[in-house]
Design a protein around this motif. Structure first.
Motif, short mmCIF file in Angstrom:
data_model
loop_
_atom_site.label_atom_id
_atom_site.label_comp_id
_atom_site.label_asym_id
_atom_site.label_seq_id
_atom_site.Cartn_x
_atom_site.Cartn_y
_atom_site.Cartn_z
N ASP A 239 -5.51 -42.89 4.48
CA ASP A 239 -6.89 -42.61 4.88
C ASP A 239 -7.82 -43.81 4.74
OD1 ASP A 239 -6.52 -39.85 5.55
OD2 ASP A 239 -6.47 -39.41 3.41
N VAL A 240 -7.28 -45.00 4.50
CA VAL A 240 -8.10 -46.20 4.34
C VAL A 240 -7.76 -47.19 5.45
CG1 VAL A 240 -8.70 -48.15 2.85
CG2 VAL A 240 -8.27 -45.89 1.85
N VAL A 241 -8.79 -47.63 6.19
CA VAL A 241 -8.56 -48.61 7.24
C VAL A 241 -8.28 -49.98 6.61
CG1 VAL A 241 -11.04 -49.12 7.44
CG2 VAL A 241 -9.51 -49.67 9.33
N LEU A 242 -7.25 -50.67 7.12
CA LEU A 242 -6.89 -52.00 6.66
C LEU A 242 -7.21 -52.97 7.80
CD1 LEU A 242 -3.47 -51.17 4.97
CD2 LEU A 242 -5.75 -51.20 3.94
N GLU A 243 -8.32 -53.68 7.68
CA GLU A 243 -8.83 -54.47 8.79
C GLU A 243 -8.19 -55.85 8.88
OE1 GLU A 243 -11.23 -55.07 12.18
OE2 GLU A 243 -10.75 -53.27 11.04
N ASN A 244 -8.09 -56.56 7.78
CA ASN A 244 -7.55 -57.91 7.81
C ASN A 244 -6.03 -57.88 8.02
OD1 ASN A 244 -6.36 -60.44 6.15
ND2 ASN A 244 -8.37 -60.96 7.03
N VAL A 245 -5.52 -58.91 8.70
CA VAL A 245 -4.10 -58.93 9.03
C VAL A 245 -3.20 -58.98 7.79
CG1 VAL A 245 -4.38 -59.89 11.34
CG2 VAL A 245 -4.26 -61.44 9.39
N ILE A 246 -3.68 -59.56 6.70
CA ILE A 246 -2.88 -59.59 5.47
C ILE A 246 -2.79 -58.19 4.87
CG2 ILE A 246 -2.68 -60.55 3.15
CD1 ILE A 246 -2.08 -62.52 5.41
N LEU A 247 -3.89 -57.46 4.88
CA LEU A 247 -3.86 -56.09 4.38
C LEU A 247 -2.92 -55.23 5.21
CD1 LEU A 247 -7.65 -55.45 3.62
CD2 LEU A 247 -5.88 -56.28 2.05
N LYS A 248 -2.86 -55.50 6.51
CA LYS A 248 -2.02 -54.69 7.40
C LYS A 248 -0.54 -54.87 7.13
CE LYS A 248 -5.30 -54.40 11.24
NZ LYS A 248 -5.58 -54.66 12.66
N SER A 249 -0.18 -55.89 6.38
CA SER A 249 1.24 -56.16 6.13
C SER A 249 1.75 -55.52 4.86
CB SER A 249 1.47 -57.68 6.06
OG SER A 249 0.86 -58.24 4.91
N PHE A 250 0.96 -54.65 4.23
CA PHE A 250 1.40 -54.01 2.98
C PHE A 250 2.75 -53.34 3.21
CE2 PHE A 250 1.49 -50.99 -0.52
CZ PHE A 250 0.93 -51.74 -1.55
N PRO A 251 3.72 -53.59 2.33
CA PRO A 251 5.08 -53.07 2.56
C PRO A 251 5.13 -51.55 2.55
CG PRO A 251 4.87 -54.01 0.36
CD PRO A 251 3.62 -54.37 1.09
N LEU A 252 6.11 -51.01 3.25
CA LEU A 252 6.25 -49.57 3.43
C LEU A 252 7.33 -49.03 2.50
CD1 LEU A 252 6.07 -49.42 7.33
CD2 LEU A 252 4.19 -49.26 5.67
N LYS B 28 -0.86 -44.97 11.67
CA LYS B 28 -1.37 -44.29 10.48
C LYS B 28 -0.22 -43.94 9.54
CE LYS B 28 -4.80 -40.65 9.55
NZ LYS B 28 -4.12 -39.80 8.56
N PHE B 29 -0.32 -44.37 8.28
CA PHE B 29 0.73 -44.15 7.29
C PHE B 29 0.23 -43.19 6.21
CE2 PHE B 29 1.27 -48.40 9.02
CZ PHE B 29 2.61 -48.40 9.39
N ALA B 30 1.10 -42.29 5.81
CA ALA B 30 0.81 -41.38 4.70
C ALA B 30 1.94 -41.48 3.69
CB ALA B 30 0.66 -39.94 5.20
N SER B 31 1.60 -41.89 2.48
CA SER B 31 2.61 -41.97 1.42
C SER B 31 2.82 -40.59 0.81
CB SER B 31 2.19 -42.98 0.35
OG SER B 31 0.97 -42.58 -0.24
#
Length: 747
Positions: free
Chosen positions: A128-141, A168-171
């Motif tokens: 539910d949190v938008v990750l705007e910067n490209v580094i934030l978007k790379s958080f491992p799954l 959209k990812f939901a843990s």
């Protein structure tokens, strides 16, 4: 056997025809088949594409999901988030920054900007949190419950910068019942992946879950220039997530704290791997060897965050607050000419090496939402959103030295959406959002310790700060009609915008920063969703058309390997996508999908730098201005926009006394793709393919699973991108990984 086969073939043909004309083939099914099909029915899939839990079959949006075994198989080899590329029809991803900065594309629409300040039209949302910067978007799954790929503009509920769509990812969330798992795998190149989670109730109302990930791969790429063996290619990635969930009578609270640490290798640029006049990899290409005169490519990034979601039950309503803070730092370096030679321009002096540093990234978001919670004919939600981000980017070039620029972005929005049920089969949804977006930019230090400054080839420039602001309205109108209990039809018209952008990377190379005006998109899509053959076949499809005004583009490459923002007058795209899952037998499941995207740039006067090395073969009309070759790109496809994507998967299991033996395979094929804004013979790919295979044994009594897996099992060398300023440099996909995995679950 022939009679049964012909009968099944006829049922499939009826299903496909009925979906096209809006008829349910359930009426054609024989009563004698019902009992056989009951244990083959597909599970109902729930999504939150409209910020409320709904069946994917009832949402008037084109949505695809990944979860469970399909998701886990993709990441078995330790791949990063880019592994999602072409695993879902219409979705693509690539990066020239290794594992750290993915670039996503949906329906052909994305952004090739390689800078750490890049703006993208695909939004990534994690818990539910938008990750705007490209580094934030790379958080491992890891410990992921479900992935939703929401296609098309989503500007009403999710805001600006969603003109292409959302991933959209939901843990997995805490719950009262105890559950845990541990997963360990070993594979090629010394790969090791450890993942685990444990969760349980702590009190009657408080539960917790902790999830961890550790990944490692040995260096395996030799540097022939330094005669160093196994110099690059490996990585170490660790991440963790801790969640607490409080569930009261009329109040819930979810606290999520997470972090990651990456120490790895940037993208491996490979010099002159194309021959002029061909896009095939030539004899210079060797996956296991490069010749770098600048040492190793590296990347080191850390990021962490915390979010708090509060839900209050009111009289017939639910009030939700989501507060989140993210931060990141790190740096990476790349030998961008791919070897020991530099091309024309400033980078010809010394090594063509750049290092980028992300400084003190901070992102704060706050969302408030009030939603109806009744069984009335009208459902509604209203809300407000605030976004605040700041960071610095320092670029270090071997000739110009160190330059630092700083970005700030503040945005706020108010929104509302309502769904009215005209009947128990027909509903209409409308939404509107107003967003105000402000960006500012200034240059800090420049040319520090630069050789160009010492010899007088560069000078300190006085760049004035830049401020941009814009306010835009986004809207959508959609309808869903349940033609039968098994088939629904939907239509959707949507408008969205991507906020204005500022790109300061060119300052590092004695050029002015560039800006781009906001782009706006109008999109229309029509689709059908059906659960057929006694709910054993799920077939969803949509056709779409979109038109973008003032399309934001990043003109990358040319003589100085520039990164310049431009606006095209228009861009258009049309196509379709189909998603299918079929439980053909109780122990055989088939699935996959297909997408077709036709994109076109429309601007008769737009021209960009092309083929700075002079070694490639442009197909566009070109002119030479100020010593640079410029190409007119009117009529070209969007860059990195696969024209087709085909995905296939199959699972077959053999029951045994204690469980089952299973076979799972997936294949993804990427169609024709142009790598740059301009077209050339060399810089385009076609028919890239990757396949995976998994053979495993699952023990029901012991709740464990052991599997032999392979990713990119045919060891394909697929071109993912290129660099054109010095030579014919390219970079490719990940190598084949073969491994063994063990997973144990606890309940």
């Amino acid at each position: 056997m022939t009679i049964k086969h012909n009968k099944l073939a006829l049922q499939i043909k009826v299903a496909l025809i009925a979906t096209t004309v809006g008829l349910s083939p359930a009426a054609f099914a024989q009563e004698s088949d019902k009992a056989k099909q009951d244990d083959q029915q597909l599970e109902r899939i729930m999504v939150t594409a409209q910020k409320r839990v709904q069946s994917t079959q009832e949402v008037p949006i084109s949505v695809a999901t990944l979860s469970g075994e399909k998701f886990e198989a993709i990441f078995a080899g330790g791949d990063d988030i880019q592994a999602l590329a072409v695993k879902v029809p219409g979705l693509y991803a690539e990066s020239s920054n290794g594992r750290a900065a993915p670039r996503f594309y949906i329906r052909g629409l994305g952004n090739t900007d390689f800078d750490l300040a890049a703006s993208q039209p695909v939004s990534v949302i994690m818990d539910d949190v938008v990750l705007e910067n490209v580094i934030l978007k790379s958080f491992p799954l890891f410990d992921i419950e479900q992935v939703e790929v929401i296609r098309g503009p989503q500007g009403t509920l999710f805001g600006r910068n969603t003109t292409a769509g959302i991933v959209k990812f939901a843990s997995a969330k805490p719950r009262q019942d105890f559950d845990a798992y541990t997963k360990f795998s070993v594979g090629s190149f010394g790969s090791r992946n450890v993942e685990g989670a444990v969760g349980s109730g702590l009190t009657d109302q408080l539960s917790a879950r902790i999830s961890v990930l550790s990944q490692h791969r040995d260096d395996y790429i030799n540097n022939s220039f330094t005669n160093e063996k196994d110099a690059m290619g490996g990585f170490d990635e660790t991440a963790a997530r801790l969640q607490f969930l409080y569930e009261g009578d009329k109040f819930d609270a979810l606290l999520n704290a997470h972090g990651r640490k990456l120490d790895g290798t940037s993208s491996m640029f490979r010099r002159n791997v194309f021959t002029k006049g061909s896009n095939e990899l030539n004899q210079n290409y060797d996956r296991d060897t490069v010749a770098y005169d600048a040492g190793d490519n590296f990347q080191k990034y850390d990021n962490s965050g915390v979010s708090l979601k509060l839900d209050f039950e009111l009289d017939g309503m639910t009030f939700t607050s989501i507060t989140a803070h993210e931060q990141a730092d790190g740096n990476g370096r790349g030998d961008i000419d791919g070897g020991t030679e530099a091309g024309p321009g400033p980078s010809a002096v010394g090594n063509a090496v750049t290092e980028d540093q992300l400084k003190d990234l901070k992102q704060l978001t706050q969302e408030f939402r009030l939603a109806s919670d009744t069984a009335e004919a009208m459902e509604w939600q209203v809300g407000a959103f605030y976004f605040d981000s700041s960071f610095g980017v320092t670029s270090i070039d071997g000739f110009f030295g160190r330059t630092a620029v700083f970005h700030d972005n503040k945005s706020w929005a108010v929104f509302g959406q309502s769904t009215y049920n005209l009947s128990d089969r027909w509903d209409v949804t409308g939404g509107i959002r107003y967003t105000r977006d402000e960006k500012s930019f200034y240059v800090g230090e420049q040319n520090v310790n630069g050789f160009a400054l010492v010899i007088g080839a560069a000078q300190i420039q006085n760049y004035a700060p830049i401020s941009l602001d814009d306010g835009q309205m986004s809207w959508e109108l959609a309808t869903n009609y349940r033609l039968t209990d098994q088939t629904s039809l939907f239509a959707r018209v949507a408008n969205g915008f991507r906020a204005q952008s500022i790109q300061g990377r060119n300052v590092a190379f004695e050029e002015d920063p560039t800006t781009a005006e906001s782009e706006t998109i109008n999109s229309i899509e029509l689709g059908a969703k059906s659960d057929l053959l006694g709910n054993t076949l799920r077939l969803n499809g949509a056709v779409f058309y979109y038109n973008i005004d003032d399309m934001q583009l990043s003109a990358v490459g040319g003589t100085n390997n520039g990164n310049t923002l431009v606006n095209a007058d228009k861009g258009t795209g049309y196509g379709f996508e189909v998603d299918a899952d079929w439980r053909a037998l109780a122990n055989l499941t088939l699935g996959g999908g297909f997408s077709y995207n036709n994109t076109e740039l429309k601007d008769a006067n737009l021209r960009v730098g092309a083929c700075g090395s002079g070694m490639c073969t442009p197909l566009d009309r070109t002119v030479v201005a100020s010593g640079k070759t410029l190409a007119y790109v009117d009529g070209n496809p969007f860059p990195q926009a696969p024209k087709t994507i085909l995905t296939l998967n199959a699972r077959y299991d053999i029951p045994v006394s204690t469980g089952e033996i299973y076979f799972y395979t997936d294949v993804a094929v990427q169609g024709k793709t142009n790598l740059f804004l301009y077209e050339s013979v060399e810089f385009r790919s076609s028919s890239n393919m990757e396949a995976g295979l998994r053979i495993g044994y699952q023990n029901y009594d012991g709740n464990y699973e052991v599997a032999l897996f392979g990713r990119n099992i045919t060891d394909e060398d697929n071109v993912k991108g290129a660099v054109d300023f010095a030579n014919l440099t390219g970079f490719v996909n990940e190598p084949r990984i073969i491994g063994l995995e063990f997973k144990k679950s606890f309940f």
